[in-house]
Design a protein around this motif. Structure first.
Motif, PDB file in Angstrom:
ATOM      1  N   THR A 189       0.845  -1.360  -0.132  1.00  0.00           N
ATOM      2  CA  THR A 189      -0.016  -0.007  -0.195  1.00  0.00           C
ATOM      3  C   THR A 189       1.049   1.839  -0.015  1.00  0.00           C
ATOM      4  O   THR A 189       0.489   2.466  -0.020  1.00  0.00           O
ATOM      5  CB  THR A 189      -1.252  -0.121   1.403  1.00  0.00           C
ATOM      6  N   GLY A 190       1.886   0.808   0.106  1.00  0.00           N
ATOM      7  CA  GLY A 190       3.090   2.352   0.446  1.00  0.00           C
ATOM      8  C   GLY A 190       3.018   3.294   1.815  1.00  0.00           C
ATOM      9  O   GLY A 190       3.825   4.074   1.909  1.00  0.00           O
ATOM     10  N   ALA A 191       2.170   2.362   3.010  1.00  0.00           N
ATOM     11  CA  ALA A 191       2.434   2.697   4.131  1.00  0.00           C
ATOM     12  C   ALA A 191       3.944   3.261   5.119  1.00  0.00           C
ATOM     13  O   ALA A 191       4.873   1.799   4.228  1.00  0.00           O
ATOM     14  CB  ALA A 191       1.413   2.232   4.718  1.00  0.00           C
ATOM     15  N   THR A 192       4.455   3.500   5.603  1.00  0.00           N
ATOM     16  CA  THR A 192       5.296   3.727   5.643  1.00  0.00           C
ATOM     17  C   THR A 192       4.797   3.424   7.528  1.00  0.00           C
ATOM     18  O   THR A 192       4.079   3.841   8.360  1.00  0.00           O
ATOM     19  CB  THR A 192       6.209   4.544   6.165  1.00  0.00           C
ATOM     20  N   LEU A 193       5.957   3.115   8.732  1.00  0.00           N
ATOM     21  CA  LEU A 193       5.854   3.521   9.953  1.00  0.00           C
ATOM     22  C   LEU A 193       7.412   3.750  10.802  1.00  0.00           C
ATOM     23  O   LEU A 193       8.205   3.747  10.480  1.00  0.00           O
ATOM     24  CB  LEU A 193       5.794   2.122  10.635  1.00  0.00           C
ATOM     25  N   GLU A 194       6.788   4.946  11.903  1.00  0.00           N
ATOM     26  CA  GLU A 194       7.550   5.618  12.327  1.00  0.00           C
ATOM     27  C   GLU A 194       7.455   4.673  14.216  1.00  0.00           C
ATOM     28  O   GLU A 194       6.839   5.757  13.960  1.00  0.00           O
ATOM     29  CB  GLU A 194       8.358   6.904  12.023  1.00  0.00           C
ATOM     30  N   MET A 195       8.784   4.298  14.609  1.00  0.00           N
ATOM     31  CA  MET A 195       8.265   4.351  15.914  1.00  0.00           C
ATOM     32  C   MET A 195       9.713   5.246  17.160  1.00  0.00           C
ATOM     33  O   MET A 195      11.017   4.867  15.878  1.00  0.00           O
ATOM     34  CB  MET A 195       8.422   2.421  16.861  1.00  0.00           C
ATOM     35  N   THR A 196       8.700   5.233  17.798  1.00  0.00           N
ATOM     36  CA  THR A 196      10.074   6.211  18.922  1.00  0.00           C
ATOM     37  C   THR A 196       9.738   5.735  20.432  1.00  0.00           C
ATOM     38  O   THR A 196       8.360   6.197  20.901  1.00  0.00           O
ATOM     39  CB  THR A 196      10.011   7.857  18.363  1.00  0.00           C
ATOM     40  N   ARG A 197      10.417   5.529  21.287  1.00  0.00           N
ATOM     41  CA  ARG A 197      10.367   5.111  22.138  1.00  0.00           C
ATOM     42  C   ARG A 197      10.084   6.518  23.030  1.00  0.00           C
ATOM     43  O   ARG A 197      11.435   7.174  22.984  1.00  0.00           O
ATOM     44  CB  ARG A 197      11.578   4.594  23.143  1.00  0.00           C
ATOM     45  N   TYR A 198       9.205   6.613  23.571  1.00  0.00           N
ATOM     46  CA  TYR A 198       9.335   8.337  25.054  1.00  0.00           C
ATOM     47  C   TYR A 198       9.935   7.873  26.833  1.00  0.00           C
ATOM     48  O   TYR A 198       9.856   9.232  26.983  1.00  0.00           O
ATOM     49  CB  TYR A 198       7.779   8.269  24.695  1.00  0.00           C
ATOM     50  N   GLU A 199      10.101   6.803  26.647  1.00  0.00           N
ATOM     51  CA  GLU A 199      11.314   6.414  27.414  1.00  0.00           C
ATOM     52  C   GLU A 199      12.159   4.976  27.343  1.00  0.00           C
ATOM     53  O   GLU A 199      11.591   4.139  26.784  1.00  0.00           O
ATOM     54  CB  GLU A 199       9.950   5.926  28.808  1.00  0.00           C
ATOM     55  N   LEU A 200      12.949   5.357  28.819  1.00  0.00           N
ATOM     56  CA  LEU A 200      14.327   4.148  28.071  1.00  0.00           C
ATOM     57  C   LEU A 200      13.011   3.480  28.663  1.00  0.00           C
ATOM     58  O   LEU A 200      13.033   2.857  29.636  1.00  0.00           O
ATOM     59  CB  LEU A 200      15.000   4.745  28.871  1.00  0.00           C
ATOM     60  N   PRO A 201      13.686   2.046  28.570  1.00  0.00           N
ATOM     61  CA  PRO A 201      13.691   0.660  28.595  1.00  0.00           C
ATOM     62  C   PRO A 201      13.994   0.322  30.445  1.00  0.00           C
ATOM     63  O   PRO A 201      14.954   1.121  30.893  1.00  0.00           O
ATOM     64  CB  PRO A 201      14.255  -0.097  27.824  1.00  0.00           C
ATOM     65  N   ASN A 202      13.266  -0.704  30.562  1.00  0.00           N
ATOM     66  CA  ASN A 202      13.940  -1.734  32.288  1.00  0.00           C
ATOM     67  C   ASN A 202      15.312  -2.330  32.052  1.00  0.00           C
ATOM     68  O   ASN A 202      15.202  -2.764  31.053  1.00  0.00           O
ATOM     69  CB  ASN A 202      13.062  -1.621  32.952  1.00  0.00           C
ATOM     70  N   ASP A 203      16.114  -1.563  32.824  1.00  0.00           N
ATOM     71  CA  ASP A 203      17.471  -2.383  32.900  1.00  0.00           C
ATOM     72  C   ASP A 203      16.791  -4.079  33.523  1.00  0.00           C
ATOM     73  O   ASP A 203      16.458  -3.897  34.262  1.00  0.00           O
ATOM     74  CB  ASP A 203      18.911  -1.897  32.987  1.00  0.00           C
ATOM     75  N   ASN A 204      18.137  -4.772  33.591  1.00  0.00           N
ATOM     76  CA  ASN A 204      17.609  -5.942  34.457  1.00  0.00           C
ATOM     77  C   ASN A 204      18.688  -5.447  35.783  1.00  0.00           C
ATOM     78  O   ASN A 204      19.338  -5.057  36.120  1.00  0.00           O
ATOM     79  CB  ASN A 204      18.668  -7.062  33.917  1.00  0.00           C
ATOM     80  N   LEU A 205      18.115  -5.824  36.558  1.00  0.00           N
ATOM     81  CA  LEU A 205      18.156  -6.275  38.218  1.00  0.00           C
ATOM     82  C   LEU A 205      19.211  -6.903  38.443  1.00  0.00           C
ATOM     83  O   LEU A 205      19.999  -8.194  38.362  1.00  0.00           O
ATOM     84  CB  LEU A 205      17.110  -6.459  38.843  1.00  0.00           C
ATOM     85  N   ILE A 206      20.398  -6.071  38.802  1.00  0.00           N
ATOM     86  CA  ILE A 206      21.800  -6.919  39.641  1.00  0.00           C
ATOM     87  C   ILE A 206      21.898  -6.541  40.762  1.00  0.00           C
ATOM     88  O   ILE A 206      22.113  -5.233  41.105  1.00  0.00           O
ATOM     89  CB  ILE A 206      23.340  -5.916  38.920  1.00  0.00           C
ATOM     90  N   THR A 207      21.536  -7.617  41.868  1.00  0.00           N
ATOM     91  CA  THR A 207      21.042  -8.249  43.015  1.00  0.00           C
ATOM     92  C   THR A 207      23.024  -7.856  43.666  1.00  0.00           C
ATOM     93  O   THR A 207      23.405  -8.565  43.311  1.00  0.00           O
ATOM     94  CB  THR A 207      20.228  -8.928  43.659  1.00  0.00           C
ATOM     95  N   ASN A 208      22.724  -7.535  44.097  1.00  0.00           N
ATOM     96  CA  ASN A 208      24.250  -7.431  45.537  1.00  0.00           C
ATOM     97  C   ASN A 208      23.916  -7.977  46.185  1.00  0.00           C
ATOM     98  O   ASN A 208      23.407  -8.669  47.089  1.00  0.00           O
ATOM     99  CB  ASN A 208      24.872  -5.756  46.022  1.00  0.00           C
ATOM    100  N   GLU A 209      24.448  -9.172  45.823  1.00  0.00           N
ATOM    101  CA  GLU A 209      24.928 -10.412  46.797  1.00  0.00           C
ATOM    102  C   GLU A 209      24.898 -10.195  48.362  1.00  0.00           C
ATOM    103  O   GLU A 209      24.213 -10.187  49.506  1.00  0.00           O
ATOM    104  CB  GLU A 209      25.952 -11.347  46.339  1.00  0.00           C
ATOM    105  N   ASN A 210      26.466  -9.467  48.952  1.00  0.00           N
ATOM    106  CA  ASN A 210      26.295  -9.072  49.851  1.00  0.00           C
ATOM    107  C   ASN A 210      24.917  -7.887  50.785  1.00  0.00           C
ATOM    108  O   ASN A 210      25.317  -8.874  52.110  1.00  0.00           O
ATOM    109  CB  ASN A 210      27.952  -8.093  50.284  1.00  0.00           C
ATOM    110  N   LEU A 211      24.876  -7.831  49.969  1.00  0.00           N
ATOM    111  CA  LEU A 211      23.442  -6.605  50.411  1.00  0.00           C
ATOM    112  C   LEU A 211      21.986  -7.821  51.203  1.00  0.00           C
ATOM    113  O   LEU A 211      21.486  -7.685  51.936  1.00  0.00           O
ATOM    114  CB  LEU A 211      23.421  -5.333  49.533  1.00  0.00           C
ATOM    115  N   SER A 212      22.218  -8.930  49.792  1.00  0.00           N
ATOM    116  CA  SER A 212      20.433  -9.311  49.771  1.00  0.00           C
ATOM    117  C   SER A 212      21.358 -10.307  51.340  1.00  0.00           C
ATOM    118  O   SER A 212      21.155 -10.602  51.897  1.00  0.00           O
ATOM    119  CB  SER A 212      20.780 -10.786  48.831  1.00  0.00           C
ATOM    120  N   GLU A 213      22.627 -10.581  51.173  1.00  0.00           N
ATOM    121  CA  GLU A 213      22.707 -12.167  52.315  1.00  0.00           C
ATOM    122  C   GLU A 213      22.379 -11.401  54.099  1.00  0.00           C
ATOM    123  O   GLU A 213      21.995 -12.003  54.698  1.00  0.00           O
ATOM    124  CB  GLU A 213      24.225 -12.531  52.511  1.00  0.00           C
TER     125      GLU A 213
END
Length: 113
Positions: free
Chosen positions: A2-26
Motif C-alpha cells: 500500500t506504500g504505508a510507512t511506520l515510524e516508531m519512537t521510544r517515549y521512555e527508556l526500557p528497564n534494565d535487568n536487575l543486578i542484585t548485590n549478593e552481600n546486601l542480599s545476604e
C-alpha cells in the motif's frame, strides 16, 4: 504493497535487568532471620521495574516479604486486601527493620559493597 510507512519512537527508556548485590542480599536475609522470618526462599515474581536501572548505578536489593500464608500475585485485589491485615502490618514492620539493620551494617562496615 500500500506504500504505508511506520515510524516508531521510544517515549521512555526500557528497564534494565536487575543486578542484585549478593552481600546486601545476604545481610538482609540474616537480618530477617534475627527478626524471626526463617522461611526464606527466592522470589517467584517476574516482570520489569526501574529498580534494574538503579542497580546499574549503585548496590541494590529488591526483597519481597510474604504478607500472607499463601502465595499472592502483585498488583491484585487480593494483594491489596492482604496489606491491611494484622500479618501484613507485622511483616511491613519486620521488612522495614531488616532494611534499617542492613543499612546499619553497611554504615558500620559489616557489609562490603
Amino acid at each position: 504493497m500500500t506504500g504505508a510507512t511506520l515510524e516508531m519512537t521510544r517515549y521512555e527508556l526500557p528497564n534494565d535487568n536487575l543486578i542484585t548485590n549478593e552481600n546486601l542480599s545476604e545481610a538482609f536475609t540474616e537480618n530477617l532471620k534475627v527478626l524471626g522470618i526463617t522461611d526464606i526462599h527466592e522470589s517467584r515474581q517476574c516482570g520489569s521495574s526501574d529498580i534494574g536501572n538503579v542497580s546499574h548505578k549503585t548496590p541494590t536489593i529488591h526483597p519481597f516479604i510474604g504478607i500472607t500464608n499463601c502465595p499472592l500475585t502483585s498488583h491484585t485485589v487480593e494483594m491489596a486486601d492482604a496489606t491491611t491485615t494484622k500479618l501484613g502490618h507485622e511483616r511491613l514492620l519486620i521488612g522495614a527493620l531488616a532494611l534499617a539493620y542492613t543499612g546499619y551494617d553497611v554504615l558500620t562496615n559489616k557489609v562490603e559493597l
